[in-house]
Motif scaffolding. Structure first.
Motif, PDB file in Angstrom:
ATOM      1  N   LYS A   1       0.347   6.259 -15.177  1.00  0.00           N
ATOM      2  CA  LYS A   1      -0.852   5.915 -14.418  1.00  0.00           C
ATOM      3  C   LYS A   1      -1.559   4.799 -15.169  1.00  0.00           C
ATOM      4  CE  LYS A   1      -5.109   7.693 -12.330  1.00  0.00           C
ATOM      5  NZ  LYS A   1      -4.848   7.024 -11.040  1.00  0.00           N
ATOM      6  N   GLY A   2      -1.559   3.617 -14.566  1.00  0.00           N
ATOM      7  CA  GLY A   2      -2.109   2.470 -15.263  1.00  0.00           C
ATOM      8  C   GLY A   2      -1.320   2.214 -16.526  1.00  0.00           C
TER       9      GLY A   2
ATOM     10  N   SER B   1       0.827  -1.217   0.000  1.00  0.00           N
ATOM     11  CA  SER B   1       0.000   0.000   0.000  1.00  0.00           C
ATOM     12  C   SER B   1       0.860   1.266   0.000  1.00  0.00           C
ATOM     13  CB  SER B   1      -0.923   0.008   1.229  1.00  0.00           C
ATOM     14  OG  SER B   1      -0.169  -0.025   2.425  1.00  0.00           O
TER      15      SER B   1
ATOM     16  N   ASN C   1       5.528  10.202 -16.229  1.00  0.00           N
ATOM     17  CA  ASN C   1       4.319  10.076 -15.413  1.00  0.00           C
ATOM     18  C   ASN C   1       3.528   8.887 -15.944  1.00  0.00           C
ATOM     19  OD1 ASN C   1       4.203  12.583 -13.590  1.00  0.00           O
ATOM     20  ND2 ASN C   1       4.638  13.458 -15.606  1.00  0.00           N
TER      21      ASN C   1
ATOM     22  N   ASP D   1       2.551   5.507  -5.861  1.00  0.00           N
ATOM     23  CA  ASP D   1       1.245   5.419  -5.215  1.00  0.00           C
ATOM     24  C   ASP D   1       0.614   4.117  -5.687  1.00  0.00           C
ATOM     25  OD1 ASP D   1      -1.321   5.600  -4.248  1.00  0.00           O
ATOM     26  OD2 ASP D   1      -1.721   7.611  -5.022  1.00  0.00           O
TER      27      ASP D   1
ATOM     28  N   ASN E   1       2.610   4.619  -0.572  1.00  0.00           N
ATOM     29  CA  ASN E   1       2.277   5.899  -1.201  1.00  0.00           C
ATOM     30  C   ASN E   1       3.253   6.923  -0.620  1.00  0.00           C
ATOM     31  OD1 ASN E   1       1.232   8.230  -2.254  1.00  0.00           O
ATOM     32  ND2 ASN E   1      -0.831   7.971  -1.439  1.00  0.00           N
TER      33      ASN E   1
ATOM     34  N   PRO F   1      -1.771   2.163  -4.344  1.00  0.00           N
ATOM     35  CA  PRO F   1      -3.236   2.042  -4.347  1.00  0.00           C
ATOM     36  C   PRO F   1      -3.893   2.641  -5.592  1.00  0.00           C
ATOM     37  CG  PRO F   1      -2.464   2.675  -2.166  1.00  0.00           C
ATOM     38  CD  PRO F   1      -1.284   2.760  -3.084  1.00  0.00           C
ATOM     39  N   HIS F   2      -3.287   3.696  -6.184  1.00  0.00           N
ATOM     40  CA  HIS F   2      -3.854   4.333  -7.364  1.00  0.00           C
ATOM     41  C   HIS F   2      -3.068   4.015  -8.636  1.00  0.00           C
ATOM     42  CE1 HIS F   2      -5.513   6.806  -4.028  1.00  0.00           C
ATOM     43  NE2 HIS F   2      -6.590   6.773  -4.795  1.00  0.00           N
ATOM     44  N   ASN F   3      -2.142   3.069  -8.524  1.00  0.00           N
ATOM     45  CA  ASN F   3      -1.384   2.562  -9.680  1.00  0.00           C
ATOM     46  C   ASN F   3      -0.700   3.687 -10.454  1.00  0.00           C
ATOM     47  OD1 ASN F   3      -0.354   0.593 -11.382  1.00  0.00           O
ATOM     48  ND2 ASN F   3      -2.164   0.507 -12.689  1.00  0.00           N
ATOM     49  N   THR F   4      -0.043   4.586  -9.735  1.00  0.00           N
ATOM     50  CA  THR F   4       0.672   5.682 -10.389  1.00  0.00           C
ATOM     51  C   THR F   4       2.148   5.668 -10.002  1.00  0.00           C
ATOM     52  OG1 THR F   4       0.208   7.277  -8.618  1.00  0.00           O
ATOM     53  CG2 THR F   4      -1.390   7.130 -10.435  1.00  0.00           C
TER      54      THR F   4
END
Length: 239
Positions: A90-91, A44, A88, A68, A46, A70-73
């Motif tokens: 994200k996903g 977890s 950057n 991060d 972050n 939990p937010h897959n970034t």
């Protein structure tokens, strides 16, 4: 005759106790994870941290990494030789900037090796190495059940050998743990062990980030001739 049976019994008991004392690879790994991540915070995570890399005859590279899970970034900001570039992720989405601009020429993209494939590689690189030994639980990771005992640089270690599914990695890795507290202090990899190629990495000190004990410094060397390659120094900037 009685003395013979007593001696035989003592030998048998010693052998049994020795077998009990012999740990499995899973047991050693679990104890190492308990040392480095006692509260199970890795999954977890972050946080933001900085890695300063020094290498012979090259300018210092400073990488600021924000993860991060939990937010897959994942965000990587690299400063070296007066230039700055960022990834950057994200996903499955990826954006890249060079000196603050997303308008990057083909020549600059090649010069700085800027593409999303490289960004994914850097994400995996940083999250793998700073996620050890927890990452040895990941799918596609094969832990040799035998615990080896080796001396390295004058110190005795418990050593685990790890191989991977082909799509994960093709190198053979060895992880060296302090037998007293199970801290990870060395890791080593080979492309072809019979050729003594690959590198070894010496870990010194600990930096606590979100309750996780990560190596403060990592010094890289070539297996074959002990040539020094460089050192990464970790800084916690999220305190």
């Amino acid at each position: 005759m009685k003395r013979f049976y007593i001696a035989l019994l003592a030998t048998s008991l010693f052998h049994i106790n020795g077998m009990k004392a012999q740990q499995t690879a899973d047991q050693v790994l679990n104890k190492a994870i308990a040392f480095h991540d006692p509260n199970g915070n890795w999954r977890s995570l972050n946080t933001t941290f900085k890695v300063v890399m020094t290498t012979p005859e090259r300018p210092t590279r400073t990488s600021t990494i924000k993860v991060d899970f939990p937010h897959n970034t994942f965000n990587l900001n690299v400063e070296q030789g007066g230039d700055t570039y960022t990834y950057n992720i994200k996903g499955n989405a990826c954006t890249i900037t060079l000196n603050g601009s997303e308008n990057i020429s083909k020549a600059d993209a090649e010069k700085f090796r800027l593409d999303c494939k490289r960004g994914i590689f850097m994400k995996n690189y940083y999250t793998y190495l700073y996620g050890l030994p927890m990452k040895l639980k990941d799918p596609g990771t094969h832990l040799d059940p035998k615990v080896q005992k080796k001396a390295f640089k004058g110190k005795e270690y418990l050593v685990l050998k790890v191989t991977y599914d082909a799509e994960v990695g093709t190198d053979d890795w060895y992880f060296y743990f302090d037998p007293k507290n199970y801290a990870l202090e060395v890791y080593q990899f080979y492309h072809d062990e019979s050729k003594n190629d690959g590198e070894y990495i010496l870990l010194e000190g600990l930096e606590e980030i979100n309750g996780i004990k990560m190596p403060k410094t990592r010094a890289w060397y070539v297996n074959k001739d002990n040539k020094y390659l460089g050192t990464d120094t970790l800084q916690n900037i999220s305190k």
